[in-house]
Design a protein around this motif. Structure first.
Motif, PDB file in Angstrom:
ATOM      1  N   ASP A 336       0.870  -1.200  -0.114  1.00 26.95           N
ATOM      2  CA  ASP A 336      -0.003   0.126   0.058  1.00 26.95           C
ATOM      3  C   ASP A 336       0.814   1.326   0.109  1.00 26.95           C
ATOM      4  O   ASP A 336       0.638   2.179  -0.713  1.00 26.95           O
ATOM      5  CB  ASP A 336      -0.846   0.061   1.393  1.00 26.95           C
ATOM      6  CG  ASP A 336      -2.114  -1.186   1.277  1.00 26.95           C
ATOM      7  OD1 ASP A 336      -2.269  -1.567   0.026  1.00 26.95           O
ATOM      8  OD2 ASP A 336      -2.314  -1.398   2.312  1.00 26.95           O
ATOM      9  N   VAL A 337       2.095   1.172   0.727  1.00 22.06           N
ATOM     10  CA  VAL A 337       2.754   2.414   0.958  1.00 22.06           C
ATOM     11  C   VAL A 337       3.480   2.688  -0.563  1.00 22.06           C
ATOM     12  O   VAL A 337       3.707   3.706  -0.994  1.00 22.06           O
ATOM     13  CB  VAL A 337       3.918   2.120   1.968  1.00 22.06           C
ATOM     14  CG1 VAL A 337       4.998   3.252   2.079  1.00 22.06           C
ATOM     15  CG2 VAL A 337       3.452   2.137   3.140  1.00 22.06           C
ATOM     16  N   VAL A 338       3.840   1.644  -1.203  1.00 23.37           N
ATOM     17  CA  VAL A 338       4.458   1.743  -2.485  1.00 23.37           C
ATOM     18  C   VAL A 338       3.628   2.388  -3.478  1.00 23.37           C
ATOM     19  O   VAL A 338       3.900   3.108  -4.227  1.00 23.37           O
ATOM     20  CB  VAL A 338       4.987   0.408  -3.064  1.00 23.37           C
ATOM     21  CG1 VAL A 338       5.506   0.447  -4.515  1.00 23.37           C
ATOM     22  CG2 VAL A 338       6.293  -0.141  -2.069  1.00 23.37           C
ATOM     23  N   ALA A 339       2.302   1.930  -3.589  1.00 23.53           N
ATOM     24  CA  ALA A 339       1.343   2.644  -4.565  1.00 23.53           C
ATOM     25  C   ALA A 339       1.319   4.294  -3.985  1.00 23.53           C
ATOM     26  O   ALA A 339       0.765   4.789  -4.942  1.00 23.53           O
ATOM     27  CB  ALA A 339       0.041   1.932  -4.045  1.00 23.53           C
ATOM     28  N   LEU A 340       1.462   4.465  -2.903  1.00 21.39           N
ATOM     29  CA  LEU A 340       1.484   6.184  -2.660  1.00 21.39           C
ATOM     30  C   LEU A 340       2.514   6.780  -3.128  1.00 21.39           C
ATOM     31  O   LEU A 340       2.319   8.103  -3.070  1.00 21.39           O
ATOM     32  CB  LEU A 340       1.288   6.214  -0.954  1.00 21.39           C
ATOM     33  CG  LEU A 340       0.064   5.627  -0.395  1.00 21.39           C
ATOM     34  CD1 LEU A 340       0.172   5.809   1.333  1.00 21.39           C
ATOM     35  CD2 LEU A 340      -1.338   6.240  -0.909  1.00 21.39           C
ATOM     36  N   GLY A 341       3.662   6.102  -3.351  1.00 18.13           N
ATOM     37  CA  GLY A 341       4.714   7.094  -4.035  1.00 18.13           C
ATOM     38  C   GLY A 341       6.185   6.408  -3.199  1.00 18.13           C
ATOM     39  O   GLY A 341       6.020   6.283  -1.851  1.00 18.13           O
ATOM     40  N   TYR A 342       7.133   6.480  -3.752  1.00 19.25           N
ATOM     41  CA  TYR A 342       8.532   5.986  -3.486  1.00 19.25           C
ATOM     42  C   TYR A 342       8.712   6.865  -2.191  1.00 19.25           C
ATOM     43  O   TYR A 342       9.510   6.198  -1.161  1.00 19.25           O
ATOM     44  CB  TYR A 342       9.431   5.742  -4.216  1.00 19.25           C
ATOM     45  CG  TYR A 342       9.169   4.460  -5.047  1.00 19.25           C
ATOM     46  CD1 TYR A 342       9.703   3.305  -4.588  1.00 19.25           C
ATOM     47  CD2 TYR A 342       8.775   4.658  -6.218  1.00 19.25           C
ATOM     48  CE1 TYR A 342       9.355   1.820  -5.213  1.00 19.25           C
ATOM     49  CE2 TYR A 342       8.483   3.452  -7.215  1.00 19.25           C
ATOM     50  CZ  TYR A 342       8.980   2.339  -6.792  1.00 19.25           C
ATOM     51  OH  TYR A 342       8.518   1.070  -7.458  1.00 19.25           O
ATOM     52  N   GLU A 343       8.759   7.945  -2.123  1.00 16.99           N
ATOM     53  CA  GLU A 343       8.976   8.943  -0.979  1.00 16.99           C
ATOM     54  C   GLU A 343       8.488   8.503   0.354  1.00 16.99           C
ATOM     55  O   GLU A 343       8.821   8.745   1.301  1.00 16.99           O
ATOM     56  CB  GLU A 343       8.640  10.481  -1.373  1.00 16.99           C
ATOM     57  CG  GLU A 343       7.044  10.828  -1.115  1.00 16.99           C
ATOM     58  CD  GLU A 343       6.483  10.362  -2.549  1.00 16.99           C
ATOM     59  OE1 GLU A 343       5.206  10.723  -2.575  1.00 16.99           O
ATOM     60  OE2 GLU A 343       7.160   9.836  -3.412  1.00 16.99           O
ATOM     61  N   PHE A 346      10.520   6.189   2.863  1.00 15.24           N
ATOM     62  CA  PHE A 346      11.263   6.639   3.706  1.00 15.24           C
ATOM     63  C   PHE A 346      10.403   6.885   5.428  1.00 15.24           C
ATOM     64  O   PHE A 346      11.003   6.486   6.240  1.00 15.24           O
ATOM     65  CB  PHE A 346      11.516   8.141   3.430  1.00 15.24           C
ATOM     66  CG  PHE A 346      12.641   8.092   2.209  1.00 15.24           C
ATOM     67  CD1 PHE A 346      14.228   8.097   2.728  1.00 15.24           C
ATOM     68  CD2 PHE A 346      12.429   8.112   0.823  1.00 15.24           C
ATOM     69  CE1 PHE A 346      14.982   8.367   1.873  1.00 15.24           C
ATOM     70  CE2 PHE A 346      13.476   8.140   0.003  1.00 15.24           C
ATOM     71  CZ  PHE A 346      14.848   8.260   0.478  1.00 15.24           C
ATOM     72  N   LEU A 347       9.294   7.433   4.936  1.00  9.73           N
ATOM     73  CA  LEU A 347       8.453   7.440   6.385  1.00  9.73           C
ATOM     74  C   LEU A 347       8.186   6.035   6.720  1.00  9.73           C
ATOM     75  O   LEU A 347       8.235   5.867   8.106  1.00  9.73           O
ATOM     76  CB  LEU A 347       7.175   8.303   5.861  1.00  9.73           C
ATOM     77  CG  LEU A 347       6.326   8.724   7.188  1.00  9.73           C
ATOM     78  CD1 LEU A 347       7.195   9.634   8.016  1.00  9.73           C
ATOM     79  CD2 LEU A 347       5.106   9.130   6.484  1.00  9.73           C
ATOM     80  N   TRP A 348       7.776   5.196   6.014  1.00 14.10           N
ATOM     81  CA  TRP A 348       7.417   3.953   6.458  1.00 14.10           C
ATOM     82  C   TRP A 348       8.562   3.150   7.019  1.00 14.10           C
ATOM     83  O   TRP A 348       8.677   2.420   8.169  1.00 14.10           O
ATOM     84  CB  TRP A 348       6.855   2.720   5.341  1.00 14.10           C
ATOM     85  CG  TRP A 348       6.382   1.405   5.677  1.00 14.10           C
ATOM     86  CD1 TRP A 348       7.033   0.463   4.926  1.00 14.10           C
ATOM     87  CD2 TRP A 348       5.577   0.975   6.622  1.00 14.10           C
ATOM     88  NE1 TRP A 348       6.471  -0.709   5.416  1.00 14.10           N
ATOM     89  CE2 TRP A 348       5.813  -0.368   6.515  1.00 14.10           C
ATOM     90  CE3 TRP A 348       4.903   1.641   7.686  1.00 14.10           C
ATOM     91  CZ2 TRP A 348       4.988  -1.456   7.173  1.00 14.10           C
ATOM     92  CZ3 TRP A 348       4.143   0.762   8.563  1.00 14.10           C
ATOM     93  CH2 TRP A 348       4.193  -0.896   8.148  1.00 14.10           C
TER      94      TRP A 348
END
Length: 418
Positions: A336-343, A346-348
């Protein structure tokens, strides 16, 4: 495939940094580190540099640093045993060959009378009949070769057990500590990419409470109901806690200050199981270096606070296994995080690194926190606990942790696929 690559990179980085912390600070404490491993199981890659063997292993589910003294250090070489010796330029023993002496024709074969590889570093042995009993000094970095497997000897002062409690604690605490350092670095990276939200209006949603009262892009929020707001978190929290309640916004616009009343719309928030207030604005984001660095420390603290809030539920009886995520759950969230954008990775990754740091510090045998407890007991008693009893405690702790991992993983599978 993108999710799999992201998981491998994230966990590889987190584990590598954690174990590097152990390795670096253990070496600083004078401890011989035999192996630095990423993963468990059969070796896929290995390379020795200086005193340490660096390996990558088949199963990428953790890692370890093997410090001298944590396992039995040497084979038992008894009186009468024949061994081969080779010497360095100072005539000190640099290799002790046990078995397969024929493969080392340059070695001097002797019959052992007495050998001390930890304290005196000497061998009393018989060579030729003419020589009689001879004493040979051993180089502190000599290799013990058993069945052609080479291992550097570990004098007592290079073993983990020889160190003072504070030195042991530094070597153990360094792993989780580096997880927090990594999290701060990752949050800084995210901040430079995405910026830090500040109490300034960046965008106003159409038909929102903010648009209805004329809030505009560029307005700076100075205070809410007379309370000064220093950062966006304070603004967001105040609005969320005031659904359907009028709030007096003191804003700065074109160098003048004015007050606007806005009533946040009540929106049900499922994770919190309550209504929260929303007014329909997106904050401006600042990429200033000092602000980004400061915010990274705040984010790390907030994740730590959140983890302890969850752990505290254990004592209130409100804790549920559904609050935990195993490898399957983390893999799903990472997708799900990858789908939001690679930046967002960093947060995840930063959040995961803090989690691993905190979990490792829990006072559970087999974890770093459990080892720190035993070191603390040693400092109080003035002597270490029985190694066999401590080893059994760590074994039981590890078994229970593996059982918990299996339970959480099965729970993830049933929740996601069944």
């Amino acid at each position: 495939m993108q999710t799999l690559i992201a998981v491998i990179i994230i966990f590889g980085l987190i584990v590598a940094i954690h174990e590097w912390g152990h390795l670096y600070f253990a070496k600083k404490m004078g401890i011989l580190c035999r192996e630095f491993a990423i993963g468990f199981g059969p070796k896929l890659y290995s390379k020795k540099k200086n005193e340490t063997l660096y390996t990558i292993r088949l199963f990428p589910i953790g890692g370890f640093v093997r410090m001298a003294g944590e396992d039995p250090e040497t084979v038992q070489i008894k009186p009468g045993y024949e061994i081969g010796l080779t010497f360095n330029d100072q005539d000190k023993v640099k290799e002790i060959i046990v078995n397969n002496k024929a493969k080392h024709p340059e070695a001097k074969v002797v019959s052992v009378e007495r050998i001390d590889l930890e304290h005196q570093l000497k061998i009393d042995a018989y060579g030729d009949e003419e020589e009689g009993l001879q004493t040979y000094e051993i180089d502190p970095k000599a290799d013990l070769i058993v069945d052609e497997e080479r291992n550097q000897i570990a004098p007592w002062d290079r073993q983990f057990g020889s160190k003072k409690p504070w030195q042991k604690a530094v070597a153990i605490f360094a792993g989780p500590f580096m997880n927090f350092v990594l999290a701060i670095v990752l949050f800084i990276g995210y901040g430079f990419i995405d910026g830090v939200p500040v109490p300034e209006v960046g965008q106003v949603a159409e038909t929102s409470p903010a648009e209805e009262v004329g809030l505009q892009n560029g307005d700076t929020i100075l205070a809410l109901d007379g309370q000064e707001m220093s950062d966006w978190r304070e603004v967001q929290e105040y609005i969320q806690n005031s659904p359907d309640e009028a709030i007096a916004f003191s804003i700065e616009r074109d160098s003048s200050v004015e007050t606007i009343s806005i009533t946040p719309t009540a929106v049900y928030h499922e994770p919190w199981d309550r209504d929260i207030g929303q007014i329909g604005i997106i904050p401006e984001r600042d990429h200033g270096v000092l602000l980004v660095i400061q915010n990274s420390f705040i984010q790390t603290y907030e994740v730590v606070e959140l983890i302890f809030d969850v752990l505290s539920l254990i004592f209130t009886g409100e804790f549920s296994i559904d609050m935990l995520a195993g490898p399957v759950g983390i893999y799903d969230v990472t997708g799900d995080v990858v789908a939001l954008g690679y930046e967002m990775l960093f947060l995840w990754a930063g959040m995961l690194s803090v989690n691993i740091g905190i979990v490792n510090l829990l006072p559970i045998p087999a974890l770093d926190g459990g080892r720190l407890v035993f070191i603390g007991i040693e400092a109080i008693r003035g002597k270490p606990l029985d190694p066999n009893k401590e080893g059994m405690a760590h074994f039981v702790g590890f078994a229970l942790l593996m059982l918990l991992v299996l339970m959480v993983t099965w729970n993830d599978i049933t929740r996601l696929f069944l």
